[in-house]
Every structure is written in structure tokens, then in C-alpha cells.
Scaffold this active site. Structure first.
Site, PDB file in Angstrom:
ATOM      1  CE  LYS A  22      -1.701   1.785   3.973  1.00  0.00           C
ATOM      2  NZ  LYS A  22      -1.464   3.226   4.141  1.00  0.00           N
ATOM      3  CG  ASN A  23       2.646   2.610   3.557  1.00  0.00           C
ATOM      4  OD1 ASN A  23       1.437   2.854   3.444  1.00  0.00           O
ATOM      5  ND2 ASN A  23       3.245   2.507   4.739  1.00  0.00           N
ATOM      6  CB  CYS A 126      -4.473  10.694  12.147  1.00  0.00           C
ATOM      7  SG  CYS A 126      -2.870   9.992  12.402  1.00  0.00           S
ATOM      8  NE  ARG A 131       1.043  10.316  10.510  1.00  0.00           N
ATOM      9  CZ  ARG A 131       0.647   9.262   9.809  1.00  0.00           C
ATOM     10  NH1 ARG A 131      -0.480   8.651  10.092  1.00  0.00           N
ATOM     11  NH2 ARG A 131       1.395   8.801   8.834  1.00  0.00           N
ATOM     12  CG  ASP A 316       3.533   1.396   9.400  1.00  0.00           C
ATOM     13  OD1 ASP A 316       3.188   2.230  10.257  1.00  0.00           O
ATOM     14  OD2 ASP A 316       3.615   1.666   8.187  1.00  0.00           O
ATOM     15  NE  ARG A 408      -6.806   4.213   5.725  1.00  0.00           N
ATOM     16  CZ  ARG A 408      -5.808   4.597   6.508  1.00  0.00           C
ATOM     17  NH1 ARG A 408      -5.949   4.608   7.801  1.00  0.00           N
ATOM     18  NH2 ARG A 408      -4.671   4.984   5.989  1.00  0.00           N
TER      19      ARG A 408
END
Ligand code: UD1
Length: 429
Positions: A22-23, A126, A131, A316, A408
């Protein structure tokens, strides 16, 4: 709102195909803004964030086509996207889009580099901390952009184009490196990005930009040297495998016991974490086509680790590691150094019987005899998957709410786990 129901206690055995990252997919899709010609991306994962970004890019005028399946392709094969930004029709990225996905803020640099102007909503905070985006601004200002803030929007302009310069990032940031790189490739002259993030996803973007005609040296190091070019052109690129998905499933197997082949996973993208898992007692074998992960289900050795930018242990995977260490014989020490407040999963794991003592940025996790199923709530993407792997190892039923977080970032998670013997399903409401 959908929930996930898991009846824990089953070992995992089988094959899990690892999806495209995804990233990496998100910045690669955004890079298509940099050229009039078509960027073809293979191995794009089926994720809510990818769908949302396609819509955002559509608003800017990018034509996004998903290529149909070819004969012989499997369900687990990634998708092929063709993205063409022949004309950019709108240089504004509105609040309601950017607020839903932070990474869409990264359209700022390519819009500015290509059109000389961009208006992008500030992403806001978030669940894992404040952030900020100051480093993104520093980089673009160094390249000659003017940045103003108005009504929650960033107004960036460089009417005469961007000029190459030395960009010294005060802190290692994946997003600021993506933005600096995408701005520099079309800037006049040479740019040096110092203290660049070295994450594999940054390398993937840099490699793709090179395939599009950008001149970048130092890929994979903390110093990127970019010689600006007038225009980029069409290219074809395959998204690299998801190292966070790899680490997550490796930890799931370590937690439940069993043996799983992580098809397409690459050891080199996750060496620090995989070596740590081996030290804890997990068997991990590297093969040319993926990783074999096995565990007999017995207690693990506790670990001491802190999250760090690549090549260190990734933030992560911090939540998943905390879940895993609930199975260790002793106390693990896990320190979060990248994001403040990234411990929302701790109180939810406690509902399953975890013993976690939180002191500032450090979690002390003491292994317990066994976890027990409970009703819990997902708070962010990585936190939610830590609840899934804990639920797989817990006795009885675990019900996880707010699972849109999972969608997501984890492609077909129930399907992948169910095929390996997990009792997991989605309850739609
Ligand atoms: C990306 C990843 C995210 C991962 C993170 C760190 C994507 C879509 N997201 O997020 O999954 O957890 O890298 O590996 O790829 N910072 C500043 N000022 C800035 C920018 C960042 O202070 O302008 C700080 C952040 O608050 C954080 C640290 O730098 O403490 C690293 O953040 P960064 O690498 O930028 O994270 P993202 O790119 O947002």
C-alpha cells in the site's frame, strides 16, 4: 458498520500470497501526475485507500483505468492500473478527500512541479499523533516555492518553476522524502536531498521515477541526488511486495503456531524484524519465491526493541509485535520512537487479557498463559490488525468493531486467513 468475528485457537497452515505494498502503491499512483504520458502500474493491491486515491486523482483530471484480468491470472494477483494525466484540470485537493487519507497530501509536490501552483488541504491530526507537515514545506521552499496557509489549505506556488537546491530534512520522513523527490525531478538543475528516508517504498518510487526518465542517484541511501529534467515519460512498473503485510502474517503464525508460506514476500525488505522474530523462536526460511514461517505454538523468548526508520524495526509493526509478545515467557520492552500516542491498541489488547504496562513511549509486555476472546474496537490501521492476530490466538470469540481501518491496508484479510484454517468472518450490518 461491519465487524470481524474470530473464533481463536486454530493453527494457521497453508499459503498466503503477499499483496503489493500500500505504502508504495499510493506514491507511485501520485507520481503519474508528473507526466502527460501513461504510467502503467502492476501488482496494485485491492484496498480502500487505492480506490479513494483513484477518485482523488480523477478529480485532478487523471484518467485511471483498471486493466481487466488476463487468462491464467489468479484472484490473488495484483491489479494493473493505467494512469494518464494528459491534462491536469484541477490543482485543488479538497479537505473532504485529504482528511480521509493522509497520503493524498503528497499530490502537493507533483501538482506544483507540473503546474506551478497547488492548493491542498492540510491533512490534520490522526489517531496516532499530531503528524505535522513542516518538513514537506521546508523541502518545497528550498526548491523555490512560496507556501501560504489559508483557511486550512496550503497554497503553494512557483510560477517560474522550481529550482534545484540542497534540501536538508531535519528529521527522517517518508512523506517529505516522497514530496521532495517528486518536486526535484522536474526542477531546474541539481537537487541534493540529505537525510532522506531509505524505506523500500521510497526506493520503489525513485526507481519508478527513473523508469519515467528522471535522473536520480543514491537510490536506497540517505542522500539522493537529482538532476532535473524537462519532462517525464510513460513507464511500466510493478509495485514491490508489502513488507508490513509480510511481518503481520509472520507474527500471526508465530502466535497461533503452524506453518505458512508467504508467497512473494522478500526477506531483504524486513530483515531487522524477521531476525528479531527468529531470536524470539520463530522459524523463518528464505526461498526464491517467498518466506516459509513456522512455529510449534510453544512460548516465545521476550524481546527488547525500539521502532526506527528503515532499516530499523518499523513502527507499522509495533502494534502486532506487542500482541505477539503476549505469548512470550517473560517481559518484552517495546519503545515507540516515531509517533507519539501510537498505543491505542494497548487498552484493547488488555480486554483480551494482555498484561501491558505503558510508561511514556515504552510498553512493557508480560506474556500471559493465554488470551481470551472479547469485544474490541479498531482504532487505526495497524492497531486493528494487532487485534486480529491476538484474536486468532485467543480462546473463544473476539468481535472487532470499526473494521474499515483494516480495509484501508489489508487486502482480503479474512479470505487469506480462512484459507489457512482460521475461523474468521465478517458480519455486515
Ligand atoms: C509513512 C507511512 C506510515 C509509516 C510512516 C513511518 C505511508 C502512506 N505511510 O507515513 O505507514 O508509519 O511513514 O514509517 O507511506 N514528521 C514531522 N514533520 C513532517 C513530516 C513528518 O515532524 O513534516 C514526523 C512525524 O510526525 C513522525 C516522523 O516524522 O514522527 C516520521 O513520519 P513520516 O515518515 O513522515 O510518516 P508518513 O510519511 O506520514
Amino acid at each position: 458498520m461491519d465487524r470481524i468475528r474470530i473464533v481463536g485457537g486454530e493453527r494457521l497452515n497453508g499459503i498466503i500470497p503477499i499483496s503489493g505494498a500500500k505504502n508504495a502503491a499510493l506514491p507511485l499512483m501520485i507520481a503519474s501526475l508528473l507526466t502527460e504520458e501513461t504510467l502503467t502500474l502492476h501488482n496494485v493491491p485491492r484496498l480502500a485507500d487505492v480506490t479513494l486515491l483513484s477518485r482523488i486523482l480523477g478529480n485532478h483530471g487523471i484518467d485511471v483505468t483498471v486493466v481487466g484480468k488476463k487468462a491464467g491470472q489468479r484472484k490473488s494477483d495484483g491489479q494493473t492500473f493505467k494512469l494518464t494525466a494528459a491534462q491536469i484540470v484541477d490543482t485543488t485537493a479538497p479537505y473532504d478527500m485529504v482528511a480521509r487519507m493522509r497520503a493524498s497530501f503528497w499530490v502537493l509536490a507533483p501538482l506544483l512541479a507540473r503546474c506551478g501552483v497547488a492548493k491542498v488541504s492540510l491533512p490534520g491530526g490522526c489517531a496516532i499523533g499530531t503528524r505535522p507537515v513542516d518538513l514537506h514545506f521546508d523541502a518545497l521552499k528550498a526548491l523555490g516555492a512560496t507556501i501560504d496557509l489559508e483557511g486550512g489549505y496550503v497554497l503553494a506556488s512557483a510560477p517560474k518553476g522550481l529550482s534545484g537546491a540542497r534540501v536538508e530534512l531535519a528529521k527522517v520522513s517518508v512523506g517529505a522524502t516522497h514530496n521532495a523527490l517528486m518536486a526535484a525531478v522536474l526542477a531546474r538543475g541539481e537537487t541534493l536531498i540529505a537525510n532522506a528516508a531509505r524505506e523500500p517504498e521510497v526506493m520503489d518510487l525513485a526507481n519508478c521515477l527513473s523508469e519515467m526518465g528522471a535522473k536520480i542517484e543514491g537510490i536506497g541511501t540517505a542522500t539522493l541526488q537529482v538532476q532535473g529534467v524537462d519532462a517525464l515519460h510513460a513507464a511500466e512498473h510493478a509495485v514491490l511486495p508489502d513488507r508490513i503485510e509480510t511481518g503481520t502474517y509472520a507474527m500471526a503464525v508465530a502466535m497461533t503456531g503452524g506453518e505458512v508460506f508467504l508467497e512473494g514476500a522478500r526477506f531483504d525488505l524486513l530483515e531487522e524484524a524477521l531476525v528479531l522474530l527468529r531470536k524470539a523462536g520463530v522459524e523463518i526460511e528464505e526461498t526464491p519465491t517467498g518466506l516459509r514461517v513456522a512455529r510449534n505454538g510453544g512460548g516465545l523468548e521476550p524481546v527488547t526493541v525500539e521502532t526506527q526508520p528503515f532499516p530499523g524495526f518499523p513502527t507499522d509493526l509495533q502494534a502486532q509485535l506487542i500482541a505477539l509478545m503476549c505469548k512470550a515467557c517473560g517481559t518484552s520492552t517495546i519503545r515507540e520512537t516515531i509517533f507519539e500516542n501510537r498505543f491505542m491498541h494497548v487498552q484493547e489488547l488488555a480486554r483480551l487479557g494482555a498484561r501491558i504496562d505503558l510508561k511514556g513511549d515504552t510498553a512493557f509486555v508480560t506474556g500471559v498463559e493465554g488470551l481470551t476472546g472479547a469485544q474490541v474496537m479498531a482504532t487505526d490501521l495497524r492497531a486493528s490488525v494487532s487485534l486480529v492476530i491476538a484474536g486468532l490466538a485467543a480462546q473463544g470469540e473476539t468481535l472487532i468493531g470499526r473494521v474499515y481501518h483494516l480495509d484501508r491496508g489489508f487486502e482480503r484479510i479474512e479470505d487469506k486467513l480462512r484459507r489457512c484454517g482460521a475461523q474468521i468472518d465478517r458480519l455486515s450490518s
